[in-house]
Design an enzyme around this catalytic site. Structure first.
Site, mmCIF file in Angstrom:
data_model
loop_
_atom_site.group_PDB
_atom_site.id
_atom_site.type_symbol
_atom_site.label_atom_id
_atom_site.label_comp_id
_atom_site.label_asym_id
_atom_site.label_seq_id
_atom_site.Cartn_x
_atom_site.Cartn_y
_atom_site.Cartn_z
ATOM 1 N N HIS A 1 1.514 -1.260 -0.275
ATOM 2 C CA HIS A 1 0.280 0.550 0.037
ATOM 3 C C HIS A 1 0.938 1.043 -0.202
ATOM 4 C CE1 HIS A 1 -1.804 2.809 1.892
ATOM 5 N NE2 HIS A 1 -3.087 2.974 1.062
ATOM 6 N N ARG B 1 -12.812 6.353 -12.246
ATOM 7 C CA ARG B 1 -13.717 5.114 -11.500
ATOM 8 C C ARG B 1 -14.111 5.128 -9.892
ATOM 9 N NH1 ARG B 1 -9.198 0.913 -9.373
ATOM 10 N NH2 ARG B 1 -8.616 2.213 -7.294
ATOM 11 N N THR C 1 -4.107 -4.439 -13.629
ATOM 12 C CA THR C 1 -3.087 -5.981 -13.720
ATOM 13 C C THR C 1 -2.370 -5.747 -12.847
ATOM 14 O OG1 THR C 1 -1.392 -4.037 -14.232
ATOM 15 C CG2 THR C 1 -2.210 -5.271 -16.312
ATOM 16 N N ASN C 2 -2.956 -5.037 -11.566
ATOM 17 C CA ASN C 2 -2.108 -5.014 -10.095
ATOM 18 C C ASN C 2 -2.682 -6.735 -9.615
ATOM 19 O OD1 ASN C 2 -1.289 -2.937 -10.481
ATOM 20 N ND2 ASN C 2 -1.724 -1.999 -9.260
ATOM 21 N N ASP C 3 -4.666 -6.304 -10.006
ATOM 22 C CA ASP C 3 -5.641 -7.557 -9.195
ATOM 23 C C ASP C 3 -5.808 -8.393 -10.127
ATOM 24 O OD1 ASP C 3 -6.414 -6.013 -7.411
ATOM 25 O OD2 ASP C 3 -8.453 -5.672 -7.683
ATOM 26 N N CYS D 1 -4.285 0.208 -16.526
ATOM 27 C CA CYS D 1 -3.700 1.675 -15.346
ATOM 28 C C CYS D 1 -2.987 0.149 -13.987
ATOM 29 C CB CYS D 1 -4.830 2.164 -15.332
ATOM 30 S SG CYS D 1 -6.830 1.227 -14.583
#
Lengths: 877, 877
Positions: free
Chosen positions: B454, B616, B765-767, B829
């Site tokens: 984080h 978002r 792409t993180n999730d 993103c």
């Protein structure tokens, strides 16, 4: 080409084959008519008219004339006249598409009523009140369907007048009041539409036909079609049919009858009827209907006729039928015949009997049984006589009924369970820590969670009754009592849970044990001759394995090794192992666990002698094994000779934000190879010792949560090395395989790479569903019900496989895997292995086996056979 | 066809083109020789010999003769004789495959030494001690490489003797001792192999060649090839080359020189040398080398020669080169020339200058800059002079250096930050609750977490320096002090963090601000003419947006709305909204948030006037907004007028086992449509008001975490309805689009269905990495380092996109999405949007844009242009 297909007097223009053109209802009415069954005459306007009308806004020119011909046809057969004030013909106008769309499209009943024909109806029925009430209802229905007026406007008028006159029930309204209401209904229509209510019956007819066609495009129908994937361009047919009345005095009657007993399957008609009544009177339940046999006394001729028709329908449809009939002035009319709903018990009996009677073949008999519902036959049930009102209800998560003491803590459950006391573990939710207590309980009840919560999954695995998500239960903080709705239940009080229905009762109710009938056993033998999928079981103990074998399991598809570590003697070295700070300490703790694991495998291999046993290496996050309360932590600290603070620190280090995506699966065995080594040693020592005793052992080692080829290879090498060592030590050769679970999307994406190394794949569809959707099974409750309510999802993807998403992922993995290794063995061991719809999909995509919990094996055998029969039609082999 | 390719005396059989046959090193030596550069003569045995030998165990018949010819060739040029006791020729035998495999294959140096040639070497170098030491080293190396003997056996002999004689340093050993050691080395070889050490130099040569060929199949080389996907059948070449010595007295020297300054890029040779020394002396750092210019004084002829060679190499390779040279008795030899490593600053200067000199074109200039490293140029750095030893080091998570007071709580950071005091927030880890404090700090430092924790993500988003995973920091429970390694740091004490290197210093160090050079700006303009990917930014505030615009952002690709709710005035109504029990209560709380959101959007739209802004809707789990400590809970209870216990209960209900897979993303907006309504209203009111003022606004609304078409449609309808209402209210038309994030695998699997409704896709792409791998970013630390160490993974998939798994998923979604909508706009993103390797992939698969944090935009622009240039070769257009 005809637009209008007539039916009546034993002759119909259409037949069952024309369901695309006439819709299901229209085709069925035509079929019955052709069979010589007396159906109220009518005609069907076909679906092409609908499509054309919706596209162009116009009807075919010839339609008007054909409808007029149809009307004449009905008048002729019924001897009544449309619009007559003496002997009026009334009509029902109903939709009917090729696919059933219950309640989505519009209908109008009693069409043809106006201020003059209502008198005719009164004369016909000798009941003016009934005629007026029918008229009132017709006005409401027509206004709503045709003029799109809000039904509330009419209800307001009705209620105001009912209250003003101080009537309690609708049936108390007098003829005068009804006439008043009818007048005001018409005024309301004029007021809201600017036009008078149409008095001309033919105008009514035409307007109703148009409204029914247009209802094909109403929003709820569009939504329904979207969900059930019904093409927009099918359109609906319209069925125009004479109304018949069962309330024309004692010469008339109405009833429902099944061709066989829907409860137990006995081959005798079963039904009930009411004299001088309409169908809705039976549904309303105000009067108590009489058994169908009694009809012989009042209507002997009609009764004999009915029996003949029932026989004819059964012979024609070769299935048990549910038949609605009306007798109007001693004349029998069949209004509807459809496949009769039946209990699982009746389904088995009927299928077997019909095959014995030569009505259906074995394949058809198998198709008649619901693989989904059959599990209910295998579990104890609450005795019929015992049924009382449940205290509270929850989600039925694992079937069967059982009584026992309500116990609110795992420790207490173990203590009492060991003494042989029947315990029902009641918790807010369960976790891996509760597994010990669950093993000593006869059933579980949780306040939260869904069909795939921990409690539900463990319960189905153990074959114990379980109810989850029973939100009206609040366990007191003291842990000594709980509120079950309004009733306080103290710890130790007896309760009974019915995991088949979700009901929880106070006290101990009598239950009855089920027994598989000889008929059922015979049908199950047939399924085994047909199905191509192998059916294995998920089983972690010899007991489970034996139950599964009894139900026909062909091996173990998933033996979880982690539950083995929760026993009293095992949990301590397990914890020691987890908190070890060097690999020597870890090895030392593991060596204490080794003898336990070996004994576990000896038991399971023996129970499954001659059948393959797939053993999964350690999978869950390690913190599941660690104590949470201070006392246990202190005790652990003493045992491993570390300060309490240090132990707490280490426990804290193992805590995870998202344990589901954390340090688990093969990530454990890669980080701590000693764990995999110990497990492999236990497996191969057990296998060698039993082989020496002449027991046939077929171990398959399964590496969990693999996402890359390198992960698999790392663990495979360890297992191979240990296997060689053990086989050399015992001088015995064991034939074994090493495979992997495919349960994260990446494994499916690189299945070709993994298959180059792995002997088999087993889809872990629980975790794969979690990762493909990004839903945590434990948390999805917060939105999943909303999703089902709002039709964002058709079904709970943790119960029935999401073939569109998760299923595509699986298909891709099968394709890629077999590309690398054409003889790759592929199965599935998630919860979906016991779900009939999912089994259908697994068969279709060419899996070799499914693995389900023991009590779902029989259903799985049926589903697997049904899948073969279903697809045989298209791809004969 | 030749097996042996000779090089020397300005003539070579091979050239750079033959790298497949001669390996990279052999081809390079040939190339330099052909250029007339004096390279120590030698020959290359080609890779085909290797392949044949490894397959058959035999050498081609003609090889022996060709090697003998090669040896004569070397002897001729050097004037030395292999095996001579007077003037011996010594050789180096080195591997050299087509692909670089550093350290994987074997080499032998000083080959040709034996008991007699060692005397020759002593004479040549006039240094018997050196000759003996070389002999000792040769014996060790040869024994290890050729005989596969454990090096420890020799080290034992060496150390025992060194200790016995009480020598402190290796260089203290006397000639006698070295002779003693050499004798015992030979005895050891005899003892372990049963054979004497080979005295015949030609035997040595042949054995060494074979050993180098065989090293192609050693386990570490195989592992390396597996990881880097180098085909097994390439084989290695063997380079046999004359040894030259820079330690033959004051007439000799050795050095390293760059053709331009590798630190700042100035166009002048830059290097250093040592008189009478070997290359390893420079590396060892015992003697201090002199600047290269000084060589003119001792070796004016050689220096002029060297300058000519440097020029020649640069002109030939058209790049700055790093050159190793040795002067042996006033004769200059070039040992190696390779591409010179350089700082980002030098890279820019050199690329620009070489273009200006006409040496390279614009495309080549762009390719010369490392997109990965360029970010370091944009952040403040610690002044060169200031550098002292860091207190502790962690993972450099967000670059730049900054000083400030070390503060251990978010509350305190806000308080001081508001007063304008520079604060560095030091926490064990951060969560969404800390974002307020982070906004008021100048940098962050956490004890745990990795590159995508984080703190790291927020820091890069805010462009603030950040160090994570600094495990030597232990914050005291009091929250008043912390241990930084051994030093106690009290709250409020000054520290300096360097987010570029990961170093933490005590006190306030001077930093220097960077400035983009004119050269750099020019090159950046070139990239914009070439790249086809649009580069957008992730920005949540007008400040971030302005920074990003300065760096060349072409729009906002991700504006997160949740961080907006953490401000002091906003968090309370947010919490009220979350804990609301009716939708009226929820709407009331939301109406308090509306004006804040609207102001946020007005600020961002203004900053981005004329460019698209992707907003978002609310994404994170709601419990992130809720208080955790008792005091704040009590305060919340008072505000919303509920008993504290009730508030705690509700907070507890929102807790999740796996929040990452829980109640978040569009699941929030579907369960509570009021939230999406409020956000849409804020967006469109802001857009309408600004449009009225003449500001050009291009909103794109993005629905997060969609997995089914139905989810998207549900949210899309809400946004469209609110948009229509607002546009009608303001009488203004806004052109907007509605799209979705693709961040769970299911969305990719049904991308064709979603694309029918959505205007654009943006890959989160993180999730997606989390769900495709089943890795929680927050927890993966427990095994990810092990995975990287054990080469289970090549790189951290949260930093560089896993093209093999996650990338395939993305490719599939692009294909399916464009199948439904050929002009679908597609971007990305996630964190990977700023990673050069990942950008290469995104370009290749045809995305329209990437979005990265502001400070990574310049690197992204370069990477995007490089991707075009790279693939242009193969697919010209």
């Amino acid at each position: 080409m005809l637009y209008v297909y007539r039916f009546g007097n034993s002759k119909a223009d259409g037949s069952a084959r024309l369901s695309a053109l006439l819709g299901g209802k229209g085709a069925g009415l035509a079929e019955m008519t052709n069979l010589g069954i007396s159906v109220p005459p009518g005609f069907t306007i076909n679906t092409k008219v609908c499509v054309q009308y919706l596209k162009t806004g116009k009807y075919p020119k010839k339609l008007l004339n054909e409808v007029k011909q149809g009307m004449k046809f009905i008048e002729q057969i019924t001897g009544r006249k449309f619009g007559s004030a003496e002997n009026p013909l009334l009509l029902s106008i109903r939709s009917g598409a090729k696919a059933s769309m219950p309640g989505m499209l519009d209908s109008v009943l009693n069409l043809g009523l106006n201020d003059s024909t209502v008198d005719g109806l009164a004369k016909q029925t000798k009941n003016r009140r009934f005629a007026l009430d029918s008229y009132r209802r017709f006005l409401e229905m027509f206004s709503e369907v045709v003029f799109d007026l809000p039904i509330e406007e009419f209800e307001k008028i009705f209620d105001t007048e009912k209250n003003r006159q101080q009537f309690k029930l609708d049936s108390d309204l007098t003829e005068n009041t009804l006439e008043y209401i009818i007048r005001h209904y018409k005024i309301k229509v004029l007021e809201l539409t600017g036009k008078s209510f149409p008095e001309d019956p033919f105008d009514q007819l035409w307007m109703a036909i148009t409204a029914v066609f247009e209802s094909w495009n109403n929003p709820r129908a569009q939504e329904y079609r979207r969900i059930y994937k019904i093409p927009k361009d099918w359109g609906t047919a319209v069925n125009v049919q004479a109304m018949v009345f069962g309330n024309m005095g004692e010469t008339s009657a109405t009833g429902v009858v099944f061709t066989r007993n829907p409860a137990n399957g006995e081959n005798e008609p079963y039904g009930e009827f009411l004299l001088n009544a309409q169908g809705e009177d039976i549904v309303a339940g105000v009067r108590t209907p009489k058994p169908i046999e009694w009809l012989e006394q009042t209507h002997p001729k009609n009764y004999a006729q009915l029996l003949r028709i029932l026989k004819k329908l059964e012979n024609h449809y070769r299935d048990m039928s549910d038949v609605e009939f009306t007798i109007e002035n001693n004349r029998l009319w069949i209004l509807q015949a459809r496949r009769g709903k039946r209990t699982p018990r009746a389904a088995v009996k009927i299928a077997y009997d019909m095959h014995a009677q030569g009505m259906i073949d074995k394949a058809q008999a198998i198709m008649r049984i619901s693989a989904k519902d059959i599990e209910a036959l295998l579990h104890p049930m609450i005795s019929e006589k015992e049924k009382i009102t449940p205290l509270v209800k929850g989600i039925p998560a694992s079937p069967g009924a059982i009584s026992g003491q309500a116990i609110f803590s795992t420790g207490k459950a173990i203590k009492l369970g060991r003494k042989g006391i029947k315990v029902i573990l009641v918790r807010t939710k369960t976790s891996a820590e509760d597994v010990g207590g669950m093993a000593h309980s006869v059933g579980f009840l949780t306040a939260t969670g869904g069909m795939t919560s921990h409690a539900a999954v463990v319960a189905r695995g153990m074959g114990k009754p379980c109810i989850v998500g029973c939100e009206e239960i609040k366990i007191d903080e003291s842990g000594q009592k709980a509120m079950f709705g309004d009733l306080e239940i103290k710890q130790g009080m007896k309760i009974t849970i019915d995991g088949t229905s979700g009901a929880v009762y106070s006290g101990e109710l009598k239950t009855q044990e089920p027994e598989l009938s000889q008929e059922f056993k015979t049908i199950l033998q047939w399924t085994d001759q047909i199905k191509t999928l192998q059916i294995r079981t998920n089983a972690d103990t010899p007991q489970d394995a034996l139950v599964a074998r009894k139900f026909g399991a062909q091996g173990i598809g998933l033996c979880r090794t982690e539950h083995m570590f929760f026993g009293a003697k095992r949990i301590w070295p397990m914890r020691e192992m987890i908190l070890a700070s060097t690999s020597e300490q870890r090895a030392r703790a593991l060596s204490k666990l080794l003898p336990f694991q070996k004994q576990d495998f000896i038991g399971i291999f023996k129970a499954m002698a001659g059948l393959p046993v797939t053993i999964r290496t350690l999978d869950p996050p390690l913190h599941e094994f660690l104590p949470k309360d201070e006392k246990q932590i202190a005790s652990l600290a003493r045992r491993i000779k570390l300060p309490v603070e240090k132990v707490k620190q280490r426990i804290n280090l193992l805590k995870e934000d998202n344990p589901m995506l954390g340090f688990r699966g093969c990530r454990l065995g890669i980080t701590y190879p000693e764990i995999t080594e110990m497990q492999a040693q236990a497996i191969f020592e057990a296998a060698c010792e039993l082989t020496r005793q002449g027991v046939k052992v077929l171990p398959e080692i399964m590496i969990p949560l693999v996402g890359t080829q390198a992960e698999f290879v790392h663990q495979e090498k360890i297992v191979e090395r240990v296997a060689s060592l053990m086989m050399a030590k015992y001088q015995i050769k064991i034939s074994y395989t090493i495979g992997t679970m495919i349960e994260v999307p990446r494994a499916a994406l690189v299945a070709n790479e993994i298959a180059r190394e792995a002997d088999f794949f087993s889809f872990g569809t629980n975790d794969l569903t979690q990762t493909v959707f990004g839903y945590s099974r434990d948390d999805a409750g917060k939105f999943l019900n909303q999703y089902l309510d709002k039709k964002i999802l058709e079904s709970n993807p943790f119960e029935t496989l999401d073939t569109n998403g998760v299923g595509q992922m699986i298909k891709m993995a099968v394709r890629l895997g077999r590309k690398s290794k054409s003889n790759l063995k592929i199965g599935i061991c998630g919860e979906h292995g016991g779900d009939a719809d999912s089994i259908d999909f697994f068969h279709k995509i060419g899996l070799d086996y499914i693995s389900s919990s023991p009590y779902r094996i029989i259903g799985a055998r049926i589903a697997a056979a049904q899948a073969v029969l279903k697809y045989k039609k298209y791809t004969p082999h």
